[in-house]
Motif scaffolding. Structure first.
Motif, mmCIF file in Angstrom:
data_model
loop_
_atom_site.group_PDB
_atom_site.id
_atom_site.type_symbol
_atom_site.label_atom_id
_atom_site.label_comp_id
_atom_site.label_asym_id
_atom_site.label_seq_id
_atom_site.Cartn_x
_atom_site.Cartn_y
_atom_site.Cartn_z
ATOM 1 N N ALA A 233 0.062 -7.903 -6.921
ATOM 2 C CA ALA A 233 0.968 -7.096 -7.745
ATOM 3 C C ALA A 233 2.026 -6.424 -6.876
ATOM 4 O O ALA A 233 1.705 -5.829 -5.829
ATOM 5 C CB ALA A 233 0.179 -6.050 -8.516
ATOM 6 N N VAL A 234 3.291 -6.505 -7.298
ATOM 7 C CA VAL A 234 4.373 -5.822 -6.589
ATOM 8 C C VAL A 234 4.178 -4.311 -6.689
ATOM 9 O O VAL A 234 4.418 -3.568 -5.741
ATOM 10 C CB VAL A 234 5.742 -6.232 -7.167
ATOM 11 N N TYR A 235 3.717 -3.874 -7.862
ATOM 12 C CA TYR A 235 3.437 -2.450 -8.089
ATOM 13 C C TYR A 235 1.952 -2.318 -8.436
ATOM 14 O O TYR A 235 1.581 -2.262 -9.614
ATOM 15 C CB TYR A 235 4.309 -1.908 -9.230
ATOM 16 N N PRO A 236 1.087 -2.274 -7.420
ATOM 17 C CA PRO A 236 -0.363 -2.257 -7.677
ATOM 18 C C PRO A 236 -0.794 -1.023 -8.457
ATOM 19 O O PRO A 236 -0.254 0.073 -8.272
ATOM 20 C CB PRO A 236 -0.974 -2.271 -6.271
ATOM 21 N N ARG A 237 -1.774 -1.204 -9.316
ATOM 22 C CA ARG A 237 -2.254 -0.100 -10.153
ATOM 23 C C ARG A 237 -3.079 0.895 -9.347
ATOM 24 O O ARG A 237 -3.112 2.088 -9.655
ATOM 25 C CB ARG A 237 -3.090 -0.670 -11.297
ATOM 26 N N HIS A 238 -3.773 0.420 -8.325
ATOM 27 C CA HIS A 238 -4.646 1.276 -7.518
ATOM 28 C C HIS A 238 -4.166 1.312 -6.072
ATOM 29 O O HIS A 238 -3.574 0.343 -5.576
ATOM 30 C CB HIS A 238 -6.091 0.768 -7.554
ATOM 31 N N SER A 239 -4.451 2.402 -5.400
ATOM 32 C CA SER A 239 -4.143 2.522 -3.978
ATOM 33 C C SER A 239 -5.063 1.617 -3.180
ATOM 34 O O SER A 239 -6.156 1.271 -3.626
ATOM 35 C CB SER A 239 -4.283 3.975 -3.517
ATOM 36 N N GLY A 240 -4.629 1.249 -1.983
ATOM 37 C CA GLY A 240 -5.379 0.280 -1.200
ATOM 38 C C GLY A 240 -6.701 0.768 -0.675
ATOM 39 O O GLY A 240 -7.658 0.010 -0.604
ATOM 40 N N VAL A 241 -6.799 2.050 -0.285
ATOM 41 C CA VAL A 241 -8.002 2.543 0.388
ATOM 42 C C VAL A 241 -8.965 3.204 -0.595
ATOM 43 O O VAL A 241 -10.109 2.773 -0.729
ATOM 44 C CB VAL A 241 -7.618 3.541 1.511
ATOM 45 N N LYS A 242 -8.518 4.238 -1.273
ATOM 46 C CA LYS A 242 -9.409 5.008 -2.137
ATOM 47 C C LYS A 242 -9.511 4.451 -3.551
ATOM 48 O O LYS A 242 -10.292 4.956 -4.361
ATOM 49 C CB LYS A 242 -8.918 6.463 -2.202
ATOM 50 N N LYS A 243 -8.736 3.411 -3.845
ATOM 51 C CA LYS A 243 -8.769 2.767 -5.164
ATOM 52 C C LYS A 243 -8.466 3.756 -6.294
ATOM 53 O O LYS A 243 -9.025 3.652 -7.382
ATOM 54 C CB LYS A 243 -10.130 2.100 -5.397
ATOM 55 N N GLN A 244 -7.612 4.708 -6.001
ATOM 56 C CA GLN A 244 -7.203 5.652 -7.032
ATOM 57 C C GLN A 244 -5.986 5.110 -7.783
ATOM 58 O O GLN A 244 -5.146 4.422 -7.205
ATOM 59 C CB GLN A 244 -6.872 7.011 -6.407
ATOM 60 N N GLU A 248 2.677 6.320 -11.355
ATOM 61 C CA GLU A 248 3.980 5.716 -11.651
ATOM 62 C C GLU A 248 3.874 4.198 -11.830
ATOM 63 O O GLU A 248 4.588 3.591 -12.634
ATOM 64 C CB GLU A 248 5.008 6.061 -10.566
ATOM 65 N N ASN A 249 2.956 3.576 -11.078
ATOM 66 C CA ASN A 249 2.762 2.133 -11.238
ATOM 67 C C ASN A 249 1.986 1.826 -12.515
ATOM 68 O O ASN A 249 2.267 0.844 -13.209
ATOM 69 C CB ASN A 249 2.014 1.554 -10.032
ATOM 70 N N ASP A 250 1.006 2.655 -12.820
ATOM 71 C CA ASP A 250 0.195 2.455 -14.027
ATOM 72 C C ASP A 250 1.040 2.590 -15.290
ATOM 73 O O ASP A 250 0.746 1.969 -16.320
ATOM 74 C CB ASP A 250 -0.953 3.464 -14.043
ATOM 75 N N ALA A 251 2.095 3.394 -15.211
ATOM 76 C CA ALA A 251 2.946 3.630 -16.383
ATOM 77 C C ALA A 251 3.944 2.496 -16.620
ATOM 78 O O ALA A 251 4.565 2.436 -17.688
ATOM 79 C CB ALA A 251 3.700 4.952 -16.213
ATOM 80 N N ARG A 252 4.095 1.601 -15.642
ATOM 81 C CA ARG A 252 5.052 0.509 -15.802
ATOM 82 C C ARG A 252 4.587 -0.452 -16.901
ATOM 83 O O ARG A 252 3.418 -0.828 -16.934
ATOM 84 C CB ARG A 252 5.228 -0.270 -14.491
ATOM 85 N N PRO A 253 5.481 -0.871 -17.783
ATOM 86 C CA PRO A 253 5.082 -1.825 -18.819
ATOM 87 C C PRO A 253 4.852 -3.208 -18.210
ATOM 88 O O PRO A 253 5.365 -3.514 -17.129
ATOM 89 C CB PRO A 253 6.289 -1.839 -19.765
ATOM 90 N N PRO A 254 4.085 -4.037 -18.873
ATOM 91 C CA PRO A 254 3.888 -5.404 -18.366
ATOM 92 C C PRO A 254 5.167 -6.218 -18.507
ATOM 93 O O PRO A 254 6.067 -5.864 -19.279
ATOM 94 C CB PRO A 254 2.781 -5.953 -19.270
ATOM 95 N N LEU A 255 5.239 -7.310 -17.748
ATOM 96 C CA LEU A 255 6.356 -8.232 -17.944
ATOM 97 C C LEU A 255 6.239 -8.908 -19.306
ATOM 98 O O LEU A 255 7.224 -9.102 -20.015
ATOM 99 C CB LEU A 255 6.342 -9.314 -16.851
#
Length: 393
Positions: A233-244, A248-255
């Protein structure tokens, strides 16, 4: 037997060459489609690799199977996203509704249906190396609500209830087991979040039993997002380390969002590339390799571009360790190869050579000839055709 052909004369013909970023030479009728009412639509999901070969391989397979009258429908997308250079691993392939069940079949039971229903689309498309799955598209839109409305406005659900396109041996609609799979590209959602997505399609009210393994019908909801070159994902829903969750990415609409019935699910599974279909031919599993042995996946794509099939006479003029010819033989072709290096053709010993690789997969051995193709005209006569395809690198 290896022939040293310094004075050998051969006659050869080859398919037109194809290079990346050039139009693929085809003689089929392609139409761009925008109407959805009188169409049968298939969502083609590709693997996110070898992107430049997606369309070329698909078009080649369609032509090879005599599938000429089809169209492409533009993919839906979120209009707030202004990026135009996106490489999306999907295509929507369309056919006339009247052609399904007459000219084309979508049944898993290919042997029973092929004589009475014409070309089996599942069987034809399953040959594409880069296709992950094919979905009988019921609805699509830029959001899940648009996707739901698209299903309500279309006729795919009613067609499935009638079941005429499923073949004469298919179970009746009320007896078919089913499940809904949620596919969120490059993002992870909890079970509760996935169930909330499934609930959007509860209005379909399928009468059969839910069955999570080997269901008669697997329905697939796809939430498409922007992917990078590696398929993440270009705008991943979760952070890489803590998986939080990144708000701002979660609010993005799908393509886009898609819903439909997976084709070939009982014979091929949801992932057509699964079940060791490609891994069994990996170079790692072969007894004889060289530094230039062609990757198995790429050689499969190449033989598809060359439309190598059962009974074809395929030629590799720079055969090396025979990786391309082995794939051609897997397609059912008669294989012939030349190379200037006699040591490569002979192999290391009786158990590590080109022929031993063919024996490993129960394939008839190729005809091998030592030849210097730098003096091409001395060995080959071009005016009399011999080969159906030349596949080489």
């Amino acid at each position: 037997c290896i022939v040293d052909a310094i004075n050998l004369s051969l006659s050869i013909v080859h398919r037109p060459s194809y290079r990346l970023n050039q139009p693929f030479p085809i003689s089929i009728h392609i139409r761009m489609s925008h109407s959805t009412k009188a169409e049968y639509a298939l969502l083609i999901e590709f693997v996110h690799k070898h992107l430049d070969f997606h369309d070329a391989e698909l078009l080649s397979i369609l032509e090879m199977n005599g599938i000429k009258d089809f169209g492409f429908r533009p993919l839906p997308r979120d209009t707030t996203n202004q990026r135009t250079e996106l490489r999306r691993p999907f295509q929507i392939l369309t056919f006339s509704s009247n052609s399904i069940g007459r000219q084309f079949s979508v049944s898993d039971d290919d042997e029973h249906e092929k004589m009475e229903k014409g070309i089996n689309l599942v069987s034809a498309l399953s040959r594409c190396t880069l296709i992950r799955s094919v979905v009988e598209l019921w609805g699509a839109g830029s959001t899940i609500d648009d996707c739901v409305q698209s299903i309500r406005n279309g006729n795919a659900f009613q067609r499935h209830r009638e079941g005429k396109h499923l073949g004469s041996r298919a179970k009746k609609y009320g007896d078919r087991t089913w499940k809904i799979t949620v596919h969120t590209l490059g993002s992870t959602y909890t079970r509760e979040e996935q169930n909330a997505m499934r609930s959007k399609f509860s209005f379909l009210d399928f009468p059969g039993k839910v069955q999570m393994k080997d269901a008669d019908d697997e329905y697939l909801f796809i939430r498409e997002v922007e992917l990078d070159a590696q398929g993440g994902a270009v705008y991943p829903r979760h952070s890489g380390v803590k998986k939080q969750i990144i708000p701002e990415n979660d609010a993005r609409p799908p393509l886009a969002c898609y819903f439909g019935r997976v084709l070939g699910s009982t014979s091929l599974g949801r992932n057509w590339r699964g079940s060791n279909r490609l891994e069994q031919y990996s170079l790692k599993k072969r007894s004889y390799l060289g530094p230039t042995s062609m990757d198995a996946e790429l050689s499969m794509i190449m033989t598809n571009l060359a439309q190598v099939k059962k009974g074809s006479f395929a030629f590799d003029p720079f055969v090396g360790t025979g990786s391309i010819l082995l794939t051609a033989a897997l397609r059912g072709a008669y294989t012939f190869g030349t190379d200037i290096d006699l040591r490569v053709l002979r192999g290391r010993n009786s158990n590590e050579n080109i022929v031993s690789n063919f024996k490993q997969y129960g394939l008839p051995p190729p005809e091998l000839v030592r030849s210097d193709n730098a003096i091409y005209k001395r060995h080959f006569r071009e005016h009399l055709p011999t080969f159906d395809a030349i596949v080489t690198d």
